[in-house]
Design a protein around this motif. Structure first.
Motif, PDB file in Angstrom:
ATOM      1  N   ASP A 284      18.067   7.385  -7.480  1.00 45.70           N
ATOM      2  CA  ASP A 284      19.306   7.241  -6.743  1.00 45.70           C
ATOM      3  C   ASP A 284      20.401   8.050  -7.421  1.00 45.70           C
ATOM      4  O   ASP A 284      20.502   8.077  -8.644  1.00 45.70           O
ATOM      5  CB  ASP A 284      19.736   5.776  -6.706  1.00 45.70           C
ATOM      6  CG  ASP A 284      18.757   4.915  -5.926  1.00 45.70           C
ATOM      7  OD1 ASP A 284      18.029   5.455  -5.075  1.00 45.70           O
ATOM      8  OD2 ASP A 284      18.728   3.700  -6.166  1.00 45.70           O
TER       9      ASP A 284
ATOM     10  N   CYS B 276      24.518   8.366  -7.433  1.00 43.31           N
ATOM     11  CA  CYS B 276      25.796   7.791  -7.041  1.00 43.31           C
ATOM     12  C   CYS B 276      26.892   8.557  -7.761  1.00 43.31           C
ATOM     13  O   CYS B 276      26.802   8.800  -8.958  1.00 43.31           O
ATOM     14  CB  CYS B 276      25.874   6.315  -7.426  1.00 43.31           C
ATOM     15  SG  CYS B 276      24.611   5.293  -6.670  1.00 43.31           S
TER      16      CYS B 276
ATOM     17  N   LYS C  17      28.589  15.003   0.846  1.00 38.36           N
ATOM     18  CA  LYS C  17      27.868  13.949   1.569  1.00 38.36           C
ATOM     19  C   LYS C  17      27.197  14.515   2.822  1.00 38.36           C
ATOM     20  O   LYS C  17      26.076  14.134   3.161  1.00 38.36           O
ATOM     21  CB  LYS C  17      28.836  12.819   1.928  1.00 38.36           C
ATOM     22  CG  LYS C  17      28.212  11.665   2.654  1.00 38.36           C
ATOM     23  CD  LYS C  17      27.335  10.858   1.761  1.00 38.36           C
ATOM     24  CE  LYS C  17      26.853   9.600   2.487  1.00 38.36           C
ATOM     25  NZ  LYS C  17      25.913   8.841   1.689  1.00 38.36           N
TER      26      LYS C  17
ATOM     27  N   ILE D  20      22.961  10.877  -1.032  1.00 40.02           N
ATOM     28  CA  ILE D  20      23.836  10.612  -2.180  1.00 40.02           C
ATOM     29  C   ILE D  20      24.903   9.607  -1.766  1.00 40.02           C
ATOM     30  O   ILE D  20      25.493   9.719  -0.698  1.00 40.02           O
ATOM     31  CB  ILE D  20      24.508  11.914  -2.666  1.00 40.02           C
ATOM     32  CG1 ILE D  20      23.476  12.872  -3.241  1.00 40.02           C
ATOM     33  CG2 ILE D  20      25.596  11.617  -3.700  1.00 40.02           C
ATOM     34  CD1 ILE D  20      24.044  14.217  -3.635  1.00 40.02           C
ATOM     35  N   ARG D  21      25.148   8.642  -2.626  1.00 46.61           N
ATOM     36  CA  ARG D  21      26.236   7.685  -2.393  1.00 46.61           C
ATOM     37  C   ARG D  21      27.461   8.167  -3.165  1.00 46.61           C
ATOM     38  O   ARG D  21      27.378   8.465  -4.346  1.00 46.61           O
ATOM     39  CB  ARG D  21      25.831   6.287  -2.850  1.00 46.61           C
ATOM     40  CG  ARG D  21      24.692   5.719  -2.000  1.00 46.61           C
ATOM     41  CD  ARG D  21      24.356   4.317  -2.380  1.00 46.61           C
ATOM     42  NE  ARG D  21      25.483   3.438  -2.074  1.00 46.61           N
ATOM     43  CZ  ARG D  21      25.583   2.193  -2.542  1.00 46.61           C
ATOM     44  NH1 ARG D  21      24.664   1.698  -3.326  1.00 46.61           N
ATOM     45  NH2 ARG D  21      26.634   1.457  -2.230  1.00 46.61           N
ATOM     46  N   ILE D  22      28.577   8.252  -2.470  1.00 46.14           N
ATOM     47  CA  ILE D  22      29.821   8.728  -3.071  1.00 46.14           C
ATOM     48  C   ILE D  22      30.909   7.707  -2.778  1.00 46.14           C
ATOM     49  O   ILE D  22      31.082   7.289  -1.634  1.00 46.14           O
ATOM     50  CB  ILE D  22      30.236  10.101  -2.504  1.00 46.14           C
ATOM     51  CG1 ILE D  22      29.119  11.135  -2.714  1.00 46.14           C
ATOM     52  CG2 ILE D  22      31.543  10.567  -3.133  1.00 46.14           C
ATOM     53  CD1 ILE D  22      29.376  12.462  -2.025  1.00 46.14           C
ATOM     54  N   ALA D  23      31.644   7.337  -3.820  1.00 45.27           N
ATOM     55  CA  ALA D  23      32.773   6.426  -3.651  1.00 45.27           C
ATOM     56  C   ALA D  23      33.999   7.046  -4.300  1.00 45.27           C
ATOM     57  O   ALA D  23      33.908   7.737  -5.313  1.00 45.27           O
ATOM     58  CB  ALA D  23      32.463   5.066  -4.270  1.00 45.27           C
TER      59      ALA D  23
ATOM     60  N   TRP E 299      33.071   1.028  -9.185  1.00 42.88           N
ATOM     61  CA  TRP E 299      32.434   1.174  -7.862  1.00 42.88           C
ATOM     62  C   TRP E 299      32.850   0.026  -6.950  1.00 42.88           C
ATOM     63  O   TRP E 299      33.124   0.234  -5.773  1.00 42.88           O
ATOM     64  CB  TRP E 299      30.919   1.220  -8.016  1.00 42.88           C
ATOM     65  CG  TRP E 299      30.220   1.541  -6.719  1.00 42.88           C
ATOM     66  CD1 TRP E 299      29.888   0.674  -5.733  1.00 42.88           C
ATOM     67  CD2 TRP E 299      29.818   2.830  -6.262  1.00 42.88           C
ATOM     68  NE1 TRP E 299      29.292   1.331  -4.685  1.00 42.88           N
ATOM     69  CE2 TRP E 299      29.236   2.661  -4.997  1.00 42.88           C
ATOM     70  CE3 TRP E 299      29.888   4.105  -6.811  1.00 42.88           C
ATOM     71  CZ2 TRP E 299      28.721   3.721  -4.252  1.00 42.88           C
ATOM     72  CZ3 TRP E 299      29.366   5.162  -6.080  1.00 42.88           C
ATOM     73  CH2 TRP E 299      28.793   4.970  -4.815  1.00 42.88           C
TER      74      TRP E 299
ATOM     75  N   GLU F 140      33.675   3.690  -0.428  1.00 43.54           N
ATOM     76  CA  GLU F 140      32.518   4.580  -0.242  1.00 43.54           C
ATOM     77  C   GLU F 140      32.726   5.496   0.954  1.00 43.54           C
ATOM     78  O   GLU F 140      33.238   5.083   1.990  1.00 43.54           O
ATOM     79  CB  GLU F 140      31.236   3.758  -0.080  1.00 43.54           C
ATOM     80  CG  GLU F 140      29.997   4.598  -0.209  1.00 43.54           C
ATOM     81  CD  GLU F 140      28.717   3.796  -0.461  1.00 43.54           C
ATOM     82  OE1 GLU F 140      27.654   4.438  -0.448  1.00 43.54           O
ATOM     83  OE2 GLU F 140      28.793   2.578  -0.668  1.00 43.54           O
TER      84      GLU F 140
END
Length: 87
Positions: A1, A3, A18, A24-27, A81, A86
């Motif tokens: 994963d 992030c 993104k 991909i997780r983006i916050a 996070w 997000e």
């Protein structure tokens, strides 16, 4: 994963990233300025440089320590996070 936590000012770049890599997780967080890379289970990179080009003299340190990794995850990544937005 994968992030990524980024400063809210990087929203346009975060949305482009993104769009190219939807898994991909983006916050985004308004107060994050940390430059930290966490690679499970035991690698932590901490540096002064923004990711990309810089004309400044920058430095970084890499640690191979499960204790340092777990501490960075629990004290920096998870709480930041939780209060980020997000993309």
């Amino acid at each position: 994963d994968i992030c990524i936590l980024a400063n809210s000012e990087a929203e346009a770049d975060a949305r482009q990233l993104k769009a190219r890599f939807p898994a991909i997780r983006i916050a985004l967080h308004p107060n994050i300025n940390a430059k930290v890379v966490l690679l499970a289970p035991e690698t932590v990179w901490v540096g002064s440089a923004d990711f990309g080009e810089s004309k400044n003299i920058e430095s970084a340190i890499g640690l191979h320590s499960k204790t340092a990794h777990d501490r960075a995850v629990s004290s920096l990544f998870i709480p930041t996070w939780a209060s980020a937005r997000e993309v």
